[in-house]
Design a protein around this motif. Structure first.
Motif, PDB file in Angstrom:
ATOM      1  N   ILE A 139     -16.671 -44.371  14.038  1.00 56.64           N
ATOM      2  CA  ILE A 139     -15.127 -44.623  14.006  1.00 56.64           C
ATOM      3  C   ILE A 139     -14.809 -45.523  13.458  1.00 56.64           C
ATOM      4  N   PRO A 140     -14.385 -45.503  12.332  1.00 61.60           N
ATOM      5  CA  PRO A 140     -14.659 -46.270  11.560  1.00 61.60           C
ATOM      6  C   PRO A 140     -13.461 -48.276  12.228  1.00 61.60           C
ATOM      7  N   VAL A 141     -14.895 -49.188  12.248  1.00 63.13           N
ATOM      8  CA  VAL A 141     -14.579 -50.784  12.826  1.00 63.13           C
ATOM      9  C   VAL A 141     -14.620 -51.120  11.655  1.00 63.13           C
ATOM     10  N   GLU A 142     -13.733 -52.343  11.551  1.00 70.40           N
ATOM     11  CA  GLU A 142     -14.239 -53.689  11.195  1.00 70.40           C
ATOM     12  C   GLU A 142     -15.041 -54.289  11.467  1.00 70.40           C
ATOM     13  N   LYS A 143     -15.616 -54.555  12.678  1.00 71.21           N
ATOM     14  CA  LYS A 143     -16.111 -55.411  13.411  1.00 71.21           C
ATOM     15  C   LYS A 143     -16.618 -55.076  15.007  1.00 71.21           C
ATOM     16  N   GLU A 144     -17.873 -54.220  15.367  1.00 70.84           N
ATOM     17  CA  GLU A 144     -18.550 -54.140  16.273  1.00 70.84           C
ATOM     18  C   GLU A 144     -18.837 -54.849  17.594  1.00 70.84           C
ATOM     19  N   PRO A 145     -18.602 -53.837  18.448  1.00 70.10           N
ATOM     20  CA  PRO A 145     -18.654 -54.844  19.946  1.00 70.10           C
ATOM     21  C   PRO A 145     -19.458 -56.416  20.199  1.00 70.10           C
ATOM     22  N   GLN A 146     -19.530 -56.866  20.425  1.00 71.81           N
ATOM     23  CA  GLN A 146     -20.553 -57.670  20.847  1.00 71.81           C
ATOM     24  C   GLN A 146     -20.847 -57.965  21.678  1.00 71.81           C
ATOM     25  N   PHE A 147     -22.096 -58.321  22.860  1.00 70.51           N
ATOM     26  CA  PHE A 147     -23.191 -58.591  23.510  1.00 70.51           C
ATOM     27  C   PHE A 147     -24.104 -60.006  23.482  1.00 70.51           C
ATOM     28  N   ASP A 148     -23.758 -60.228  24.941  1.00 70.34           N
ATOM     29  CA  ASP A 148     -24.587 -61.720  24.913  1.00 70.34           C
ATOM     30  C   ASP A 148     -26.070 -60.827  25.562  1.00 70.34           C
ATOM     31  N   MET A 149     -26.834 -60.635  24.069  1.00 74.39           N
ATOM     32  CA  MET A 149     -28.429 -59.866  25.018  1.00 74.39           C
ATOM     33  C   MET A 149     -29.228 -61.231  25.629  1.00 74.39           C
ATOM     34  N   ARG A 150     -28.982 -62.529  25.696  1.00 72.96           N
ATOM     35  CA  ARG A 150     -29.912 -63.248  27.089  1.00 72.96           C
ATOM     36  C   ARG A 150     -29.427 -62.597  28.343  1.00 72.96           C
ATOM     37  N   LYS A 151     -28.288 -62.612  28.342  1.00 70.22           N
ATOM     38  CA  LYS A 151     -27.507 -62.275  29.747  1.00 70.22           C
ATOM     39  C   LYS A 151     -27.430 -60.988  29.958  1.00 70.22           C
ATOM     40  N   HIS A 179     -18.047 -57.509  31.225  1.00 67.26           N
ATOM     41  CA  HIS A 179     -16.894 -56.825  29.811  1.00 67.26           C
ATOM     42  C   HIS A 179     -17.840 -57.304  28.488  1.00 67.26           C
ATOM     43  N   ALA A 180     -17.549 -57.164  27.370  1.00 70.68           N
ATOM     44  CA  ALA A 180     -18.392 -57.470  25.981  1.00 70.68           C
ATOM     45  C   ALA A 180     -16.882 -57.891  25.512  1.00 70.68           C
ATOM     46  N   THR A 181     -17.348 -58.374  23.904  1.00 72.68           N
ATOM     47  CA  THR A 181     -16.151 -58.383  23.056  1.00 72.68           C
ATOM     48  C   THR A 181     -15.369 -57.433  22.859  1.00 72.68           C
ATOM     49  N   PRO A 182     -14.708 -56.338  22.402  1.00 67.97           N
ATOM     50  CA  PRO A 182     -14.073 -55.436  21.560  1.00 67.97           C
ATOM     51  C   PRO A 182     -14.071 -55.425  20.628  1.00 67.97           C
ATOM     52  N   ALA A 183     -14.583 -54.191  20.303  1.00 69.86           N
ATOM     53  CA  ALA A 183     -14.751 -54.093  18.399  1.00 69.86           C
ATOM     54  C   ALA A 183     -12.920 -54.738  17.529  1.00 69.86           C
ATOM     55  N   ILE A 184     -12.829 -54.541  16.301  1.00 74.31           N
ATOM     56  CA  ILE A 184     -11.327 -54.810  15.708  1.00 74.31           C
ATOM     57  C   ILE A 184     -12.336 -54.121  14.239  1.00 74.31           C
ATOM     58  N   MET A 185     -10.703 -53.614  14.498  1.00 68.37           N
ATOM     59  CA  MET A 185      -9.858 -53.049  13.177  1.00 68.37           C
ATOM     60  C   MET A 185      -9.050 -52.704  13.188  1.00 68.37           C
ATOM     61  N   ASN A 186      -8.290 -53.251  11.496  1.00 62.98           N
ATOM     62  CA  ASN A 186      -6.837 -54.137  11.163  1.00 62.98           C
ATOM     63  C   ASN A 186      -6.827 -54.734  12.286  1.00 62.98           C
ATOM     64  N   LYS A 187      -7.299 -55.747  12.665  1.00 64.10           N
ATOM     65  CA  LYS A 187      -7.173 -57.273  13.466  1.00 64.10           C
ATOM     66  C   LYS A 187      -6.609 -57.072  14.479  1.00 64.10           C
ATOM     67  N   PRO A 192      -8.013 -54.568  18.507  1.00 65.77           N
ATOM     68  CA  PRO A 192      -9.166 -54.122  18.869  1.00 65.77           C
ATOM     69  C   PRO A 192      -8.990 -52.766  19.195  1.00 65.77           C
ATOM     70  N   THR A 193     -10.025 -51.827  19.433  1.00 69.43           N
ATOM     71  CA  THR A 193     -10.160 -50.761  19.528  1.00 69.43           C
ATOM     72  C   THR A 193     -11.408 -50.201  20.164  1.00 69.43           C
ATOM     73  N   THR A 194     -11.360 -49.528  20.690  1.00 71.56           N
ATOM     74  CA  THR A 194     -12.553 -48.586  21.430  1.00 71.56           C
ATOM     75  C   THR A 194     -13.388 -47.890  20.493  1.00 71.56           C
ATOM     76  N   CYS A 195     -14.752 -47.673  21.396  1.00 73.99           N
ATOM     77  CA  CYS A 195     -15.226 -47.412  20.062  1.00 73.99           C
ATOM     78  C   CYS A 195     -16.859 -47.290  20.875  1.00 73.99           C
ATOM     79  N   TRP A 196     -17.836 -46.887  20.836  1.00 79.70           N
ATOM     80  CA  TRP A 196     -19.379 -46.126  21.037  1.00 79.70           C
ATOM     81  C   TRP A 196     -20.027 -47.420  20.107  1.00 79.70           C
ATOM     82  N   VAL A 197     -21.427 -48.283  21.423  1.00 79.68           N
ATOM     83  CA  VAL A 197     -22.121 -49.168  20.510  1.00 79.68           C
ATOM     84  C   VAL A 197     -23.709 -48.504  21.234  1.00 79.68           C
ATOM     85  N   SER A 198     -24.511 -48.893  19.821  1.00 76.11           N
ATOM     86  CA  SER A 198     -25.853 -49.067  21.006  1.00 76.11           C
ATOM     87  C   SER A 198     -26.544 -50.098  20.912  1.00 76.11           C
TER      88      SER A 198
END
Length: 271
Positions: free
Chosen positions: A177-189, A247-255, A257-263
């Motif tokens: 899935i092409p994305v410009e920005k992957e989902p973001q997580f608060d790793m401490r949380k 809830h995390a910060t979703p991925a971004i594609m063409n400004k 939000p889009t659905t995608c997998w993240v490791s």
């Protein structure tokens, strides 16, 4: 004067009972038996040959009958021979429904939704003009544009408009899935949500579990699976922490939000 003395030849004595009698079996008898057995063999071979031909004929006939397609008999009837329809049966028939001819432009009228250019099919890249959009309906016409409005436009407003929500197809875990920005997580949380398994704590098990999470457009964690694990005793705790994250910060594609997998790696360390 010396004289030679010769010894007499030995004489073979044969008794009368040892003399063989003349045989009554000769060439004539041999020819008779040969001719008799030859005829007998020829008759047996002919019988066997006829039997083989009969068996072959029966098998071919059975195969032809099995291969034939049985067709129902066709009865030809002319129109003059048909009886007239019963008046009582035809009178009870309902009237035919009104046929609405949906003419007009094939374009659909509605609110435009911005989509990425990569998601537009080649046959949908032609846009309607303002004049065509003004005369189009929400369902679209047949494409026979005669210059008028579409025939399926509800001018009275009495018809109920049904809206259908199209659910996005859930991507596969290994799907690109092409994305410009992957989902973001608060790793401490996320690490704070990890509950160390008692069995793993008593056994002194440590390690890292890489969890693949499906984050939708709203940032919700829809699904989580284990990608790589150092120990299976830590898998369920890692999945529970990921699903409890919320809830995390979703991925971004063409400004957008889009659905995608993240490791996401989750570390288990004993203090």
């Amino acid at each position: 004067m010396k004289t030679k003395t010769t010894k007499p030849d030995s004489v073979i004595v044969i008794a009368m009972d040892e003399i063989p009698l003349p045989s009554t079996y000769g060439a004539a008898e041999m020819k008779f038996f040969i001719r008799k057995n030859t005829y007998r063999g020829a008759i047996i071979v002919l019988i066997l040959l006829l039997l083989c031909l009969l068996i072959n004929f029966v098998m071919v006939t059975v195969e032809k009958q099995a291969a034939e397609i049985k067709v129902a008999p066709i009865t030809k009837t002319s129109l003059e021979e048909l009886p007239p329809p019963d008046a009582s049966e035809t009178s009870d028939l309902p009237p035919p429904p009104d046929v609405v001819i949906n003419t007009g432009p094939a374009a659909r009228a509605g609110n435009p939704i911005p989509v990425p250019d990569a998601m537009i099919a080649p046959d949908l890249q032609d846009f309607a003009t303002v004049d065509v959009a003004d005369r189009a309906s929400s369902k679209g016409g047949t494409g026979e544009d005669l210059g008028g409005f579409a025939g399926n436009i509800d001018w009275t407003g009495d018809k109920k408009v049904e809206t259908t929500t199209i659910k996005d197809k859930e991507p596969e875990p290994d799907e690109f899935i092409p994305v410009e920005k992957e989902p973001q997580f608060d790793m401490r949380k996320l690490q704070g949500l990890v509950v160390y398994p008692d069995m793993a704590r008593r056994a002194g098990i440590e390690g890292t579990v890489v969890v693949r999470a499906l984050v939708d457009k709203t940032g919700k964690i829809v699904k989580a699976i284990v990608d790589v694990s150092d120990n299976k005793a830590l898998d369920q705790a890692a999945l529970k922490a990921m699903l409890d994250y919320g809830h995390a910060t979703p991925a971004i594609m063409n400004k957008e939000p889009t659905t995608c997998w993240v490791s996401v790696p989750i570390v288990f360390r004993l203090k």
